[in-house]
Write a protein that holds these residues in place. Structure first.
Motif, mmCIF file in Angstrom:
data_model
loop_
_atom_site.group_PDB
_atom_site.id
_atom_site.type_symbol
_atom_site.label_atom_id
_atom_site.label_comp_id
_atom_site.label_asym_id
_atom_site.label_seq_id
_atom_site.Cartn_x
_atom_site.Cartn_y
_atom_site.Cartn_z
ATOM 1 N N UNK A 91 0.805 -1.226 0.000
ATOM 2 C CA UNK A 91 0.000 0.000 0.000
ATOM 3 C C UNK A 91 0.840 1.278 0.000
ATOM 4 N N UNK A 92 1.961 1.268 -0.710
ATOM 5 C CA UNK A 92 2.830 2.443 -0.695
ATOM 6 C C UNK A 92 3.004 3.084 -2.075
ATOM 7 N N UNK A 93 2.149 2.762 -3.021
ATOM 8 C CA UNK A 93 2.330 3.246 -4.391
ATOM 9 C C UNK A 93 2.131 4.749 -4.523
ATOM 10 N N UNK A 94 1.521 5.403 -3.545
ATOM 11 C CA UNK A 94 1.309 6.847 -3.592
ATOM 12 C C UNK A 94 2.137 7.585 -2.542
ATOM 13 N N UNK A 95 3.136 6.921 -1.994
ATOM 14 C CA UNK A 95 3.907 7.522 -0.900
ATOM 15 C C UNK A 95 4.664 8.773 -1.316
ATOM 16 N N UNK A 96 5.158 8.834 -2.545
ATOM 17 C CA UNK A 96 5.890 10.033 -2.963
ATOM 18 C C UNK A 96 4.953 11.231 -3.019
ATOM 19 N N UNK A 97 3.734 10.992 -3.459
ATOM 20 C CA UNK A 97 2.743 12.067 -3.461
ATOM 21 C C UNK A 97 2.411 12.492 -2.037
ATOM 22 N N UNK A 98 2.242 11.524 -1.137
ATOM 23 C CA UNK A 98 1.923 11.858 0.243
ATOM 24 C C UNK A 98 3.101 12.554 0.929
ATOM 25 N N UNK A 345 8.250 10.510 -18.772
ATOM 26 C CA UNK A 345 8.253 11.976 -18.845
ATOM 27 C C UNK A 345 8.006 12.613 -17.478
ATOM 28 N N UNK A 346 7.441 11.843 -16.533
ATOM 29 C CA UNK A 346 7.167 12.379 -15.191
ATOM 30 C C UNK A 346 7.677 11.391 -14.148
ATOM 31 N N UNK A 347 8.989 11.185 -14.076
ATOM 32 C CA UNK A 347 9.536 10.129 -13.212
ATOM 33 C C UNK A 347 9.343 10.368 -11.719
ATOM 34 N N UNK A 348 9.068 11.607 -11.318
ATOM 35 C CA UNK A 348 8.895 11.895 -9.888
ATOM 36 C C UNK A 348 7.429 11.853 -9.455
ATOM 37 N N UNK A 349 6.536 11.521 -10.353
ATOM 38 C CA UNK A 349 5.108 11.531 -10.050
ATOM 39 C C UNK A 349 4.570 10.115 -9.878
ATOM 40 N N UNK A 350 3.677 9.929 -8.907
ATOM 41 C CA UNK A 350 2.924 8.689 -8.789
ATOM 42 C C UNK A 350 1.754 8.737 -9.771
ATOM 43 N N UNK A 351 1.182 7.564 -10.043
ATOM 44 C CA UNK A 351 0.106 7.478 -11.031
ATOM 45 C C UNK A 351 -1.100 6.802 -10.405
ATOM 46 N N UNK A 352 -2.266 7.421 -10.585
ATOM 47 C CA UNK A 352 -3.539 6.852 -10.155
ATOM 48 C C UNK A 352 -4.456 6.760 -11.370
ATOM 49 N N UNK A 353 -4.908 5.562 -11.662
ATOM 50 C CA UNK A 353 -5.830 5.368 -12.783
ATOM 51 C C UNK A 353 -7.239 5.200 -12.231
#
Length: 451
Positions: A91-98, A345-353
């Motif tokens: 459950x850590x796929x959005x940790x960089x965003x958080x 193109x956005x390596x520092x961004x997490x992705x939510x579909x």
């Protein structure tokens, strides 16, 4: 009851509880498969600090987060069919965003929200923006075109001198592959002006902005931009660049003057810090055109603006034309490729579909969910999670099979008579649920961070 009667009643209840405390066995009572317990008088009147001290003596290293709160929350999130699904059980796929949200008060955090006509006119995205800005700060409505294409939560008008080109849409002018992050641009050849004014429909945070940034490229003749007495330029030969104007105070209106020959990829109106949310609505798009973009302008945009989350909301436009498992798999494979492009193109961004909502068609005279939709969503979900991105199942959040019919019949109506698109009320509800799902995951992230 009179005041005295109320006091007597409360004292009587306390006396009864005290009597039970005094006679109830300290170790409790076994009643078949049940074990009944009751606090002692000492425990009832113990100071909270004494209780904390006893707990600390029993476990000097402190409570185990995995057994007290963290494990339970993780289990609940994994079981929540309406929550955000992660590619692994960690459950850590959005940790960089958080992580970025935690420092939003110092550094701006941008979300780039791509979608089809379900988010046109800033629907869903405006609710997400308003909620995040209310909690984490921020201002403005993000990236806008230099010339209005449809209604936004901000007014955009351009004088003569601009020509619009777009990668998608029937009857649009086409150019090269260098369309920028909005899949379109406005070419200026000479001079022109752009006026931006906030909409009264936006909340206070989104209505005010203090930074204006012009993103441009393909500069063949020096681009000069002026705003509020400030002037800056991009030299000829610039493939992708930007000019930022700090206004000092927050404003709700701005007018820019531009001269030169260049492609304007967008104009961003934001706060100094906090959360920014770009709405990029692509009407009629299936979300499979990202790989058609040249990389240079999008790479510049994502590296320059603090983007930490890319949201993709697609699939609905594909459903009517898919009739088999093969068609579902073909679309899922294409989405894998789009996610791969965004990671580059956005390596520092997490992705939510965000998968498609329920959609209804008529079969044998009955309005019902498209038969292929559940299989389509399962295939799409598997592809997204295999790519390491997060997935939010809008179909399930709506209520699953047949929910679109219920949303149309709701009062007030939550979806329109086409049985595809949300009404403003429905879009607001779905945007609020998206915000809630994100904040559930953020709460789990915060709990893990304190471990």
């Amino acid at each position: 009851m009179k005041r005295g009667e109320i006091v007597a009643f409360i004292l009587g209840v306390l006396a009864l509880l005290g009597a039970v405390c005094a006679v109830f066995p300290k170790d409790g009572i076994d009643a078949g498969s049940l074990h009944l317990g009751f606090p002692t008088l000492a425990q009832m009147f113990r100071d909270d600090d004494e209780g904390a001290q006893e707990a600390e003596e029993e476990n000097p290293d402190g409570p185990d987060p995995c057994s007290e709160g963290l494990y339970e929350m993780r289990t609940a999130l994994l079981a929540d069919s309406c929550g955000i699904m992660m590619p692994t059980d960690s459950l850590d796929a959005l940790d960089r965003f958080f992580d970025a949200l935690d420092s939003a008060g110092v550094n701006p955090v941008r979300i780039v929200y791509y979608g089809d006509s379900q988010i046109e006119e800033d629907r869903m995205s405006c609710t997400l923006r308003d909620s995040l800005q209310c909690r984490f700060g921020g201002g403005g409505v993000g990236l806008l075109p230099a010339e209005r294409h449809y209604t936004y939560r901000a007014g955009v008008s351009a004088t003569e001198g601009f020509t619009r080109y777009s990668l998608y849409g029937e009857g649009e002018r086409r150019a090269n592959r260098k369309y920028g992050p909005r899949f379109s641009f406005n070419r200026i050849e000479g001079s022109g002006g752009v006026s931006i004014s906030s909409s009264s429909r936006s909340r206070d945070n989104a209505r005010l902005f203090s930074n204006v940034t012009v993103y441009a490229g393909n500069v063949s003749s020096m681009l000069r931009v002026s705003l509020n007495g400030q002037t800056d330029t991009l030299p000829a030969g610039t493939a992708a660049g930007s000019l930022t104007f700090a206004l000092g105070d927050s404003v709700s209106k701005a007018r820019l003057s531009l001269t030169g020959r260049a492609d304007i990829y967008g104009i961003s109106v934001d706060g100094v810090n906090g959360v920014c949310v770009d709405n990029v609505a692509l009407r009629g798009c299936s979300g499979t055109i990202f790989t058609s973009l040249d990389r240079e302008a999008p790479e510049y945009y994502f590296s320059h603006n603090g983007a930490r989350l890319v949201i993709l909301q697609f699939g609905g436009n594909t459903i009517p034309g898919v009739g088999s498992a093969k068609g579902c798999g073909k679309y899922a494979q294409s989405i894998r490729e789009q996610i791969g492009y965004i990671r580059e193109v956005a390596p520092r961004a997490d992705i939510l579909f965000i998968g498609p909502s329920d959609m209804a068609t008529v079969r044998r005279g009955v309005r019902q969910t498209y038969p292929v939709l559940p299989e389509f969503i399962d295939s799409l979900k598997t592809a997204v999670l295999d790519c390491g991105a997060a997935y939010w199942d809008m179909y399930r959040v709506m209520g699953g099979n047949g929910s679109m019919v219920r949303w149309v019949k709701a009062s007030p109506a939550l979806a329109g008579p086409d049985y595809i698109h949300f009404t403003p009320a429905g879009a607001e509800r779905m945007g609020a649920r998206l915000y809630g799902a994100l904040m559930e995951m953020y709460g789990y992230y915060r709990l893990r961070k304190r471990k």
